[in-house]
Design an enzyme around this catalytic site. Structure first.
Site, mmCIF file in Angstrom:
data_model
loop_
_atom_site.group_PDB
_atom_site.id
_atom_site.type_symbol
_atom_site.label_atom_id
_atom_site.label_comp_id
_atom_site.label_asym_id
_atom_site.label_seq_id
_atom_site.Cartn_x
_atom_site.Cartn_y
_atom_site.Cartn_z
ATOM 1 N N ILE A 40 0.862 -1.177 0.000
ATOM 2 C CA ILE A 40 0.000 0.000 0.000
ATOM 3 C C ILE A 40 0.900 1.228 0.000
ATOM 4 C CG2 ILE A 40 -2.023 -1.081 1.044
ATOM 5 C CD1 ILE A 40 -1.179 -0.134 3.747
ATOM 6 N N ASP A 41 0.358 2.353 -0.428
ATOM 7 C CA ASP A 41 1.164 3.558 -0.577
ATOM 8 C C ASP A 41 1.763 4.000 0.756
ATOM 9 O OD1 ASP A 41 0.421 3.572 -3.235
ATOM 10 O OD2 ASP A 41 -1.228 4.980 -2.937
ATOM 11 N N LYS A 42 2.841 4.754 0.676
ATOM 12 C CA LYS A 42 3.563 5.244 1.847
ATOM 13 C C LYS A 42 2.619 5.892 2.869
ATOM 14 C CE LYS A 42 6.889 8.947 2.990
ATOM 15 N NZ LYS A 42 5.945 10.050 3.306
ATOM 16 N N ARG B 285 -7.313 6.610 -5.015
ATOM 17 C CA ARG B 285 -6.971 8.032 -5.071
ATOM 18 C C ARG B 285 -7.311 8.634 -6.429
ATOM 19 N NH1 ARG B 285 -0.840 7.842 -3.105
ATOM 20 N NH2 ARG B 285 -1.048 10.124 -3.063
#
Length: 297
Positions: free
Chosen positions: A132-134, A233
């Site tokens: 998953i994204d930062k 997003r």
């Protein structure tokens, strides 16, 4: 390792591989020069533009390969057995080393925590089945051995792992539910971003359900039929309700916490025992505290 270019990228090979291998462009250039990387069996230069169906072969054992070190970094483990670890990743933590981030990642922490991690994804991504994204927080599955990793990866590809997210959107979304069916590809003007496009894109479907409405904001629960990069997003921005505090997909300035997007729950069958598993994960304190400041509709 062999990578096949699945779509027309129109990108230099050093830039393309820097995203897929987590090596620096300078290291990739050296590997190309030393013929540790070949395209369709031939030596090429770093400015070669990759084409659809190119086969890129990467030899093992390059002397300058990244050396990933274990680091004593606290991690929130919500479940563990002989085969898997379920981690609640905090916002701000990068999942694995790459692109200049070679320390402080979840992988560095996992390597300190245990010697039992799958090595299917190589030395840079031990145990990492998905990421998953930062600045996205919440649940991730880590594989402790290759058998579990192989089964989990197959389940992911067949959409047999159900992950749901909670996000705070900017704006008051008027419908109770929605499905966004819009293909996603790389943004041609900013290669770090993805976008809804018909050009070189892949099918992407996101389901949305409203949890709570606030003045100027909407709290939603999201589930994915597909798993494209930055899918939630991009889709939320596309429909005009971007995720609050997103530093990439909104024009507003964002705090260090990043986007208010949380991997809240997961359902899947254990890769070895075949037991049905379900895990929930509470919102981060920063997320909850901000909600407490909002006025409900």
């Amino acid at each position: 390792m062999v990578l096949k270019v699945e779509e027309e990228e129109k990108e230099r090979i050093d830039k393309y591989l820097a995203k897929h291998l987590d090596y620096s462009r300078s290291l990739i250039a050296k590997m190309l020069e030393d013929e540790f990387i070949l395209v369709n069996g031939k030596k090429i230069k770093a400015n070669y533009v990759v084409k659809e169906n190119d086969e890129i072969s990467i030899k093992d054992g390059y002397v300058e390969e990244i050396d990933i070190k274990p680091e004593n970094i606290p991690i929130n483990i919500i479940y563990e057995d002989n085969d898997i670890i379920i981690v609640n990743k905090e916002s701000g933590m990068v999942v694995h080393p790459g692109s200049g981030n070679f320390s402080g990642t979840l992988v560095n922490a996992l390597m300190y925590y245990t010697n039992n991690l799958s090595d299917i994804n190589g030395e840079v991504r031990p145990g990492v089945v998905h990421r998953i994204d930062k600045d996205t927080s919440g649940i991730m599955i880590v594989a402790k051995n290759n058998k579990a990793h192989e089964v989990l990866a197959d389940m992911l590809s067949k959409h047999e792992i159900n992950r749901e997210y909670v996000a705070l959107l900017k704006g008051e979304f008027m419908h109770d539910t929605a499905t966004i069916d819009a293909p996603i590809g790389r943004d041609k003007t900013d290669r770090k971003k993805m976008t809804v496009t018909a050009d070189g894109s892949k099918k992407a479907i996101t389901h949305l359900k409203v949890l709570e409405r606030y003045k100027g904001y909407t709290l939603v629960r999201l589930s994915l039929e597909t798993g494209r990069t930055h899918q939630i997003r991009v889709h939320m921005n596309y429909i005009g309700y971007p995720i609050y505090n997103d530093p990439v997909y909104t024009s507003s300035s964002a705090s260090e916490f990043g986007q208010f997007l949380h991997s809240a729950s997961i359902d899947f069958v254990h890769p070895i025992t075949k037991q049905s598993l379900h895990f929930d994960c509470e919102l981060p304190e920063t997320f909850k505290n901000f909600l407490d400041t909002l006025e409900k509709k």
